[in-house]
Design a protein around this motif. Sequence first.
Motif, mmCIF file in Angstrom:
data_model
loop_
_atom_site.group_PDB
_atom_site.id
_atom_site.type_symbol
_atom_site.label_atom_id
_atom_site.label_comp_id
_atom_site.label_asym_id
_atom_site.label_seq_id
_atom_site.Cartn_x
_atom_site.Cartn_y
_atom_site.Cartn_z
ATOM 1 N N SER A 1 0.855 -1.193 0.000
ATOM 2 C CA SER A 1 0.000 0.000 0.000
ATOM 3 C C SER A 1 0.891 1.243 0.000
ATOM 4 O O SER A 1 2.101 1.162 0.247
ATOM 5 N N LEU A 2 0.291 2.415 -0.264
ATOM 6 C CA LEU A 2 1.049 3.666 -0.225
ATOM 7 C C LEU A 2 1.635 3.907 1.164
ATOM 8 O O LEU A 2 2.740 4.418 1.301
ATOM 9 N N THR A 3 0.898 3.531 2.199
ATOM 10 C CA THR A 3 1.387 3.694 3.572
ATOM 11 C C THR A 3 2.596 2.796 3.816
ATOM 12 O O THR A 3 3.597 3.228 4.393
ATOM 13 N N GLN A 4 2.524 1.543 3.381
ATOM 14 C CA GLN A 4 3.662 0.638 3.549
ATOM 15 C C GLN A 4 4.882 1.144 2.792
ATOM 16 O O GLN A 4 5.999 1.102 3.290
ATOM 17 N N ARG A 5 4.673 1.660 1.593
ATOM 18 C CA ARG A 5 5.788 2.221 0.806
ATOM 19 C C ARG A 5 6.382 3.442 1.508
ATOM 20 O O ARG A 5 7.590 3.635 1.502
ATOM 21 N N ALA A 6 5.525 4.283 2.109
ATOM 22 C CA ALA A 6 6.012 5.469 2.813
ATOM 23 C C ALA A 6 6.912 5.088 3.981
ATOM 24 O O ALA A 6 7.939 5.725 4.225
ATOM 25 N N VAL A 7 6.548 4.038 4.703
ATOM 26 C CA VAL A 7 7.351 3.583 5.839
ATOM 27 C C VAL A 7 8.735 3.106 5.372
ATOM 28 O O VAL A 7 9.732 3.276 6.075
ATOM 29 N N LEU A 8 8.816 2.562 4.177
ATOM 30 C CA LEU A 8 10.085 2.052 3.658
ATOM 31 C C LEU A 8 10.939 3.109 2.965
ATOM 32 O O LEU A 8 12.031 2.809 2.492
ATOM 33 N N GLU A 9 10.465 4.350 2.912
ATOM 34 C CA GLU A 9 11.247 5.424 2.290
ATOM 35 C C GLU A 9 12.573 5.606 3.022
ATOM 36 O O GLU A 9 12.626 5.494 4.242
ATOM 37 N N PRO A 10 13.644 5.915 2.299
ATOM 38 C CA PRO A 10 14.910 6.217 2.966
ATOM 39 C C PRO A 10 14.810 7.553 3.691
ATOM 40 O O PRO A 10 13.877 8.320 3.442
ATOM 41 N N PRO A 11 15.731 7.851 4.588
ATOM 42 C CA PRO A 11 15.660 9.127 5.306
ATOM 43 C C PRO A 11 15.981 10.311 4.405
ATOM 44 O O PRO A 11 16.970 10.299 3.689
ATOM 45 N N TYR A 12 15.117 11.296 4.407
ATOM 46 C CA TYR A 12 15.369 12.576 3.748
ATOM 47 C C TYR A 12 14.359 13.586 4.264
ATOM 48 O O TYR A 12 13.350 13.227 4.856
ATOM 49 N N ALA A 13 14.640 14.851 4.050
ATOM 50 C CA ALA A 13 13.832 15.925 4.612
ATOM 51 C C ALA A 13 12.433 15.965 4.004
ATOM 52 O O ALA A 13 12.252 15.705 2.816
ATOM 53 N N THR A 14 11.453 16.319 4.824
ATOM 54 C CA THR A 14 10.065 16.403 4.357
ATOM 55 C C THR A 14 9.903 17.469 3.287
ATOM 56 O O THR A 14 9.002 17.381 2.462
ATOM 57 N N ARG A 15 10.771 18.477 3.251
ATOM 58 C CA ARG A 15 10.648 19.520 2.229
ATOM 59 C C ARG A 15 10.903 18.978 0.828
ATOM 60 O O ARG A 15 10.644 19.634 -0.158
ATOM 61 N N LEU A 16 11.409 17.758 0.741
ATOM 62 C CA LEU A 16 11.650 17.122 -0.553
ATOM 63 C C LEU A 16 10.483 16.223 -0.957
ATOM 64 O O LEU A 16 10.651 15.252 -1.666
ATOM 65 N N ASP A 17 9.286 16.570 -0.497
ATOM 66 C CA ASP A 17 8.054 15.840 -0.834
ATOM 67 C C ASP A 17 8.022 14.422 -0.283
ATOM 68 O O ASP A 17 7.545 13.495 -0.911
ATOM 69 N N ARG A 18 8.523 14.262 0.920
ATOM 70 C CA ARG A 18 8.491 12.955 1.575
ATOM 71 C C ARG A 18 7.063 12.640 2.015
ATOM 72 O O ARG A 18 6.413 13.469 2.644
ATOM 73 N N PRO A 19 6.553 11.446 1.707
ATOM 74 C CA PRO A 19 5.221 11.068 2.206
ATOM 75 C C PRO A 19 5.291 10.784 3.713
ATOM 76 O O PRO A 19 6.188 10.092 4.175
#
Length: 129
Positions: free
Chosen positions: A80-98
């Motif tokens: 799901s989109l939520t599961q994919r968001a949890v697996l995102e690498p670390p980066y700043a929210t200003r870079l459109d991080r879910p």
Amino acid sequence: MNFPMPAAFKHGEAFQEHLYQPETRAGDVVFFSEATVHGALPWTAEHQRRIVLYRFAPATISYGRSYSPQWPQEMLQGLSLTQRAVLEPPYATRLDRPIVNLGSEEPVVNGRDAKKKEFDQEVFGTRYF
């Protein structure tokens, strides 16, 4: 300074007095700084071992989008989109991080203002400066 680690130390064959293997049970958590030299002895049990890696850093010093390795596409299929968001690498929210918000069906993206992205694209040649 970075010094190469002796192979015998890396593989647990020497300097045993400097190694510590914590005894854990199912559900236990081990915390350590990523500045700590760490590793694991070879896994010999029949069942699978699972780990979770979390990194915490202020957004102003977090890793960029070029964080490597990326998850293989076949692993992301069916998530799901939520599961994919949890697996995102670390980066700043200003870079459109879910961002996953408790109680929300899907992650939310609170990115930079479109005008700022346009400016960065025009001046720096990238939307994410």
